[in-house]
Design a protein around this motif. Sequence first.
Motif, PDB file in Angstrom:
ATOM      1  N   ALA A 205       0.863  -1.316  -0.069  1.00 41.99           N
ATOM      2  CA  ALA A 205       0.096   0.059  -0.035  1.00 41.99           C
ATOM      3  C   ALA A 205       0.953   1.412  -0.094  1.00 41.99           C
ATOM      4  N   LEU A 206       1.980   1.357   0.675  1.00 42.16           N
ATOM      5  CA  LEU A 206       2.814   2.500   0.792  1.00 42.16           C
ATOM      6  C   LEU A 206       3.492   2.712  -0.616  1.00 42.16           C
ATOM      7  N   VAL A 207       3.427   4.169  -0.715  1.00 43.65           N
ATOM      8  CA  VAL A 207       4.389   4.707  -1.790  1.00 43.65           C
ATOM      9  C   VAL A 207       5.803   4.513  -1.555  1.00 43.65           C
ATOM     10  N   PRO A 208       6.999   4.473  -2.375  1.00 42.74           N
ATOM     11  CA  PRO A 208       7.933   4.699  -2.253  1.00 42.74           C
ATOM     12  C   PRO A 208       8.570   6.103  -1.426  1.00 42.74           C
ATOM     13  N   GLY A 209       9.102   5.706  -0.316  1.00 36.30           N
ATOM     14  CA  GLY A 209       9.604   6.776   0.398  1.00 36.30           C
ATOM     15  C   GLY A 209       8.518   7.152   1.550  1.00 36.30           C
ATOM     16  N   GLY A 210       7.517   6.286   1.683  1.00 37.63           N
ATOM     17  CA  GLY A 210       6.464   6.375   2.671  1.00 37.63           C
ATOM     18  C   GLY A 210       6.795   5.755   3.981  1.00 37.63           C
ATOM     19  N   MET A 211       6.338   5.799   4.953  1.00 40.11           N
ATOM     20  CA  MET A 211       6.743   5.324   6.099  1.00 40.11           C
ATOM     21  C   MET A 211       5.787   4.570   6.959  1.00 40.11           C
ATOM     22  N   VAL A 212       6.178   3.550   7.843  1.00 38.05           N
ATOM     23  CA  VAL A 212       5.435   2.721   8.503  1.00 38.05           C
ATOM     24  C   VAL A 212       5.738   2.949  10.077  1.00 38.05           C
ATOM     25  N   CYS A 213       4.810   3.187  10.990  1.00 41.94           N
ATOM     26  CA  CYS A 213       5.215   3.404  12.448  1.00 41.94           C
ATOM     27  C   CYS A 213       4.274   2.498  13.003  1.00 41.94           C
ATOM     28  N   HIS A 232      12.013  -8.232   5.578  1.00 38.20           N
ATOM     29  CA  HIS A 232      11.363  -8.176   4.610  1.00 38.20           C
ATOM     30  C   HIS A 232      11.680  -7.636   3.022  1.00 38.20           C
ATOM     31  N   GLY A 233      12.894  -6.813   3.223  1.00 33.41           N
ATOM     32  CA  GLY A 233      13.584  -6.556   1.978  1.00 33.41           C
ATOM     33  C   GLY A 233      12.981  -5.166   1.234  1.00 33.41           C
ATOM     34  N   THR A 234      11.671  -4.916   1.773  1.00 34.62           N
ATOM     35  CA  THR A 234      11.316  -3.625   0.998  1.00 34.62           C
ATOM     36  C   THR A 234      11.404  -2.277   2.004  1.00 34.62           C
ATOM     37  N   PHE A 235      12.029  -2.456   2.967  1.00 28.28           N
ATOM     38  CA  PHE A 235      12.349  -1.332   3.913  1.00 28.28           C
ATOM     39  C   PHE A 235      13.598  -1.037   4.468  1.00 28.28           C
ATOM     40  N   ALA A 236      13.818   0.374   4.441  1.00 27.88           N
ATOM     41  CA  ALA A 236      15.147   0.638   5.047  1.00 27.88           C
ATOM     42  C   ALA A 236      15.213   0.325   6.444  1.00 27.88           C
ATOM     43  N   GLU A 237      16.457   0.412   6.938  1.00 22.26           N
ATOM     44  CA  GLU A 237      16.554   0.205   8.478  1.00 22.26           C
ATOM     45  C   GLU A 237      15.680   0.658   9.360  1.00 22.26           C
ATOM     46  N   PRO A 238      15.081  -0.389  10.344  1.00 16.54           N
ATOM     47  CA  PRO A 238      14.271   0.341  11.094  1.00 16.54           C
ATOM     48  C   PRO A 238      14.702   1.124  12.355  1.00 16.54           C
ATOM     49  N   TYR A 239      13.886   2.147  12.809  1.00 16.39           N
ATOM     50  CA  TYR A 239      14.476   2.849  14.110  1.00 16.39           C
ATOM     51  C   TYR A 239      13.500   2.411  15.199  1.00 16.39           C
ATOM     52  N   GLY A 266       4.948   2.645  25.779  1.00 14.29           N
ATOM     53  CA  GLY A 266       5.018   1.533  24.543  1.00 14.29           C
ATOM     54  C   GLY A 266       6.299   2.295  23.933  1.00 14.29           C
ATOM     55  N   PHE A 267       6.518   1.421  22.780  1.00 11.68           N
ATOM     56  CA  PHE A 267       7.789   1.373  21.887  1.00 11.68           C
ATOM     57  C   PHE A 267       7.193   1.905  20.659  1.00 11.68           C
ATOM     58  N   LEU A 268       8.087   2.685  19.902  1.00 10.94           N
ATOM     59  CA  LEU A 268       7.723   3.120  18.566  1.00 10.94           C
ATOM     60  C   LEU A 268       8.797   2.637  17.659  1.00 10.94           C
ATOM     61  N   VAL A 269       8.452   1.961  16.554  1.00  7.38           N
ATOM     62  CA  VAL A 269       9.453   1.548  15.549  1.00  7.38           C
ATOM     63  C   VAL A 269       8.955   2.216  14.149  1.00  7.38           C
ATOM     64  N   THR A 270       9.851   2.824  13.491  1.00  7.20           N
ATOM     65  CA  THR A 270       9.527   3.781  12.220  1.00  7.20           C
ATOM     66  C   THR A 270      10.457   2.918  10.989  1.00  7.20           C
ATOM     67  N   ALA A 271      10.060   2.791   9.871  1.00  5.25           N
ATOM     68  CA  ALA A 271      10.649   2.613   8.716  1.00  5.25           C
ATOM     69  C   ALA A 271      10.266   3.305   7.466  1.00  5.25           C
ATOM     70  N   ARG A 272      11.320   3.564   6.673  1.00  7.98           N
ATOM     71  CA  ARG A 272      10.794   4.015   5.418  1.00  7.98           C
ATOM     72  C   ARG A 272      10.858   2.928   4.342  1.00  7.98           C
ATOM     73  N   ARG A 273       9.912   2.893   3.421  1.00  7.57           N
ATOM     74  CA  ARG A 273       9.582   2.012   2.063  1.00  7.57           C
ATOM     75  C   ARG A 273      10.674   2.602   1.121  1.00  7.57           C
ATOM     76  N   LEU A 274      11.057   1.299   0.626  1.00  3.73           N
ATOM     77  CA  LEU A 274      12.062   1.466  -0.627  1.00  3.73           C
ATOM     78  C   LEU A 274      11.361   1.561  -1.761  1.00  3.73           C
ATOM     79  N   ALA A 275      12.080   1.964  -2.720  1.00  8.28           N
ATOM     80  CA  ALA A 275      11.560   1.887  -4.362  1.00  8.28           C
ATOM     81  C   ALA A 275      11.419   0.328  -4.534  1.00  8.28           C
ATOM     82  N   ASP A 276      10.485   0.178  -5.562  1.00  5.95           N
ATOM     83  CA  ASP A 276      10.386  -1.461  -5.981  1.00  5.95           C
ATOM     84  C   ASP A 276      11.633  -1.816  -6.696  1.00  5.95           C
TER      85      ASP A 276
END
Length: 326
Positions: A205-213, A232-239, A266-276
């Motif tokens: 669902a995410l666009v390239p450069g989008g973010m999951v939290c 997973h291979g489609t995200f940059a290094e999580p923080y 709670g803990f928060l984890v973020t990661a950016r979506r890589l290009a396909d």
Amino acid sequence: MSEPTPGTAPSGTGRVPHGPFRPGDQVQLTDPKGRVNTITLQPGKLYHSHKGAIAHDDIIGSPEGSVFRSTGGVDYLAFRPLLADFALRMPRGAAVVYPKDAGQIIAMADIFPGARVVEAGAGSGALTCFLLRAVGEHGLVSSYERRPDFADIARANVERFFGGPHPAWRLTVGALEDALSETEVDRVVLDMLAPWECVDPVAKALVPGGMVCAYVATTTQMSRIVEELRGHGTFAEPYAFETMLRSWHVEGLAVRPDHRMVGHTGFLVTARRLADGVTPPMRRRRPAKGSPIPGTPVPAADEGGSSGAPGDSPHGAPDESQDEAS
């Protein structure tokens, strides 16, 4: 572009965030000890407490920050509740996301005006209100909630805060991994028990450069979602991180931290979506002290089980227990 008229609600919502108090407004009455009571103004009604009564009609038409004296002679300070106040005192089904974490989600997940945001786990609607405030009327917050009873509570709380249905909100009863229909999404916020189960549909669902939290409560959940995103291979290094909030007592020369604080929530984890089609670069980290350098042979363990040089103790200090007669 036309300027908003002072004292009017944003289009699509019925809540007026400023101006004189009006019928239907929520008002926080704070007594001298700091105890807060929230009322909804209705003409002809009275606010009753053991310290006397205050007529709603006395409050209606007055500006925020006014002081009203009860029939018992106690002064109350009147303000409209802030979103942080509303979130902590709203009727609950599921536990709410605390304002300190909601603020970090807005900032660290970079929720911007006009963003298309998917939220998994509407809960009681606290985080939903923060997200809707951030995306504005031209954005979209699409919330998914598994439990119909929680969805009803979230809907009631959101409409109560905004004064009616918000034009940028869409609520779906169902699991995100089964019901997600949005594409070209900018941000995904996962406030759920097992966010790692949603990584595949989120990545699609995410666009390239989008973010999951992801917002999780325990270290085992944090570890699992980080490793799932990493593998997973489609995200940059999580923080991964958490936030502690401590207030301070400031009175004259008495300046010290308060005895109570909002610690772990709670803990928060973020990661950016890589290009396909992109492979994330291999992580390079400084080796731990004492670990072997890649490419060099590792010393074989001796008969006693230690692998250090003769005369070295297991803790790295010289062994002084050599036989003096040798």
